[in-house]
Structure formats: C-alpha cells, structure tokens
Scaffold this active site. Sequence first.
Site, PDB file in Angstrom:
ATOM      1  N   HIS A  24       0.836  -1.205   0.000  1.00 17.32           N
ATOM      2  CA  HIS A  24       0.000   0.000   0.000  1.00 17.32           C
ATOM      3  C   HIS A  24       0.875   1.262   0.000  1.00 17.32           C
ATOM      4  O   HIS A  24       0.593   2.225  -0.718  1.00 17.32           O
ATOM      5  CB  HIS A  24      -0.865   0.069   1.265  1.00 17.32           C
ATOM      6  CG  HIS A  24      -1.836  -1.060   1.433  1.00 17.32           C
ATOM      7  ND1 HIS A  24      -1.700  -2.018   2.413  1.00 17.32           N
ATOM      8  CD2 HIS A  24      -2.967  -1.376   0.752  1.00 17.32           C
ATOM      9  CE1 HIS A  24      -2.719  -2.861   2.349  1.00 17.32           C
ATOM     10  NE2 HIS A  24      -3.496  -2.507   1.343  1.00 17.32           N
TER      11      HIS A  24
ATOM     12  N   SER B  12       0.535  -8.814   1.857  1.00 13.60           N
ATOM     13  CA  SER B  12      -0.925  -8.842   1.869  1.00 13.60           C
ATOM     14  C   SER B  12      -1.396  -8.646   3.303  1.00 13.60           C
ATOM     15  O   SER B  12      -0.757  -9.154   4.237  1.00 13.60           O
ATOM     16  CB  SER B  12      -1.411 -10.198   1.352  1.00 13.60           C
ATOM     17  OG  SER B  12      -2.767 -10.382   1.697  1.00 13.60           O
TER      18      SER B  12
HETATM   19  P1  AMP Z   1      -6.279  -3.976  -0.446  1.00  8.96           P
HETATM   20  O1  AMP Z   1      -6.180  -3.116   0.775  1.00  8.96           O
HETATM   21  O2  AMP Z   1      -5.768  -5.372  -0.231  1.00  8.96           O
HETATM   22  O3  AMP Z   1      -7.616  -3.911  -1.122  1.00  8.96           O
HETATM   23  O4  AMP Z   1      -5.250  -3.354  -1.491  1.00  8.96           O
HETATM   24  C1  AMP Z   1      -5.313  -1.998  -1.853  1.00  8.96           C
HETATM   25  C2  AMP Z   1      -4.404  -1.770  -3.034  1.00  8.96           C
HETATM   26  O5  AMP Z   1      -3.074  -2.146  -2.701  1.00  8.96           O
HETATM   27  C3  AMP Z   1      -4.796  -2.612  -4.267  1.00  8.96           C
HETATM   28  O6  AMP Z   1      -4.624  -1.823  -5.437  1.00  8.96           O
HETATM   29  C4  AMP Z   1      -3.800  -3.741  -4.219  1.00  8.96           C
HETATM   30  O7  AMP Z   1      -3.532  -4.299  -5.492  1.00  8.96           O
HETATM   31  C5  AMP Z   1      -2.569  -3.031  -3.676  1.00  8.96           C
HETATM   32  N1  AMP Z   1      -1.657  -4.009  -3.075  1.00  8.96           N
HETATM   33  C6  AMP Z   1      -1.946  -4.956  -2.158  1.00  8.96           C
HETATM   34  N2  AMP Z   1      -0.866  -5.705  -1.879  1.00  8.96           N
HETATM   35  C7  AMP Z   1       0.133  -5.222  -2.662  1.00  8.96           C
HETATM   36  C8  AMP Z   1       1.507  -5.572  -2.845  1.00  8.96           C
HETATM   37  N3  AMP Z   1       2.075  -6.569  -2.168  1.00  8.96           N
HETATM   38  N4  AMP Z   1       2.229  -4.858  -3.730  1.00  8.96           N
HETATM   39  C9  AMP Z   1       1.668  -3.834  -4.435  1.00  8.96           C
HETATM   40  N5  AMP Z   1       0.389  -3.447  -4.298  1.00  8.96           N
HETATM   41  C10 AMP Z   1      -0.369  -4.138  -3.422  1.00  8.96           C
END
Ligand code: AMP
Length: 285
Positions: free
Chosen positions: A37, A189
């Site tokens: 993030h 993640s």
């Molecule tokens: P989330 O909070 O999991 O919905 O993720 C929010 C944003 O962060 C989304 O655009 C995801 O693709 C991105 N994101 C999550 N994990 C990663 C990572 N390891 N590397 C790059 N972007 C990420």
Amino acid sequence: MRIVRTKAELRDALEPTRREGGRIGLVPTMGYLHEGHLSLLRAARRRCDVVVMSLFVNPAQFGPGEDLDSYPRNEARDAELAERAGVDLIYAPPVDEVYPEGFATGVEVGGGLTKVLDGEPNQRGTGHFRGVTTMVAKLLNSVAPDLVFFGQKDAQQAIVIQRMVRDLDFPVEVDVLPTVREPDGLAMSSRNAYLTPEERRRAAALIRALRAAESVAESGETRPQVALDAARAELERAGIEPEYLEAREADGLAPAESLNGRPVLVAVAARVGRARLIDNLVIGG
Ligand code: AMP
C-alpha cells in the site's frame, strides 16, 4: 492530514484543489497497511498535488464463506502510516454512507474478464468483482481523481478496473504498480497476518511456484502446461493444493496458447491455513 467520513466532507475538502486545477490522486485500500500500500501512496505523493486514500473494508466484494468479519483492521495505525507516506486526506466512511438503505445499483464488467480465475464459488465467486467495480466506480465519482493507483498483486482486479474505466468513460488515468514482496518473495498482503510461523514459511511456495513457471518459459519451452506443471510441483512440495493455477494472456485473460507470443499472466490462488492468498507473475512476451 484529515480523516473524513462522509461524501459531503470529502467534496468540501477537495473543492479548493479542484478550483485551482490541482491534480488529485486516489489510492483505494481496505486498510491494515503494508509496504505494498505504501508504495502506491508514495507514487501518488510524487505525481499528485493532493493524495486521497480511501479506507473501507467493502462488504460487497466478500463472498459468503469469506473473512469479512475477521478481516484485520487498525485505523489508528493506518492513519499514522498514511500520514508518513504523505497522504493528505483519508476517506473512511461507515458502511451506511457507502450503501444507504435501498441501495440497488451495481457496476459489472462482462465479456468473460470476471468469469475466470474465480476459484471456489463458495469462497470468492463471480460476485466479487461486481463488488469491487461498484465500489471503485463510487469512489471515482466521489473523489473525482485525476489519477488512481492499483497494485499488480491483484492483477485481475487491475485489468477489470481498466476495462470499466475505458468502457464507462471515467476521466481518470489508472496506474498499476509492481507487487511489493517480503525478502523471501511472499507478496505482501493484509491477509498474511492470519499465517502462523509455519504457514508463513510454507506460503513462500507460491512465489517459488510462479518463478519455476518463469524459468521453464526462459528455458525456451513454449507450452504453458509444462510451465504450470513445474509450478504445481513446487506447491505440492509445500503441501499446497491451489484453488487455481493458470496461464492466461496478460491483457484479455484468454487462455494462453503459447509462452513465446504475447505476455502471459501466471496466476495462483491457494489457501494456506486460514488465509486465501493470491499471487501472479507476467512471463514471456
Ligand atoms: P487492499 O487493501 O488489499 O484492497 O489493497 C489496496 C491496493 O493495494 C490494491 O490496489 C492492491 O492491489 C494493492 N496491493 C496490495 N498488496 C500489494 C503488494 N504486495 N504490492 C503492491 N500493491 C499491493
């Protein structure tokens, strides 16, 4: 940095920037921030005058068997990390601000993009992407950003959103940034928080599997199935049975016919303990 909870406050907070023609960047998140993030937030900081981070665990994108209730949340820590990454405004609405009583509209990308890589119907299912695109469409309308940032970690999500933005003429540039990984390669993640130390070690097999597929392609092999077999063997060694492990064309998600034509997305989803993890690599092309 300010935290706002309503669309009205959000609009008021962005009004001066809009009036002066400043560039607004949006980074949608479900919180429990990690370096993945933060890489998006820093990119937004570099490229925009005002950086908005949305923080909302979106019930509409969770399947009935999924972890909506237990999804990790820590707003105070997220606010601190976001501020350090240069965020100006956090939009953290309550559920009824996003889905008021009588809410009945959805945005759905068809054409097959959301009918593949869905895994177990009772876990995730095809309703997931409808939940994502409906929410992202609402955020694009509420924030009206010039740029919106997503991670390649959720490769299919990025493809589906790019298609929605194109098809519905959202006046926004979509930026997709590389997956940020732990030192052993595990994709960062929020759900990694579910892993016990032993599961955490096993989870690194996902990226080893994807890299095994990549080496097969680099050796000159052109059959996707041979690359997938190498990846599956790597998962098996760690006792992981994937929900899906597939090779698809990286632009339209059609099944990949060959590894030496267009870029191929090798994508995996697997349960490790309580966590459903996903990862992907784009190979060949
Ligand atoms: P989330 O909070 O999991 O919905 O993720 C929010 C944003 O962060 C989304 O655009 C995801 O693709 C991105 N994101 C999550 N994990 C990663 C990572 N390891 N590397 C790059 N972007 C990420």
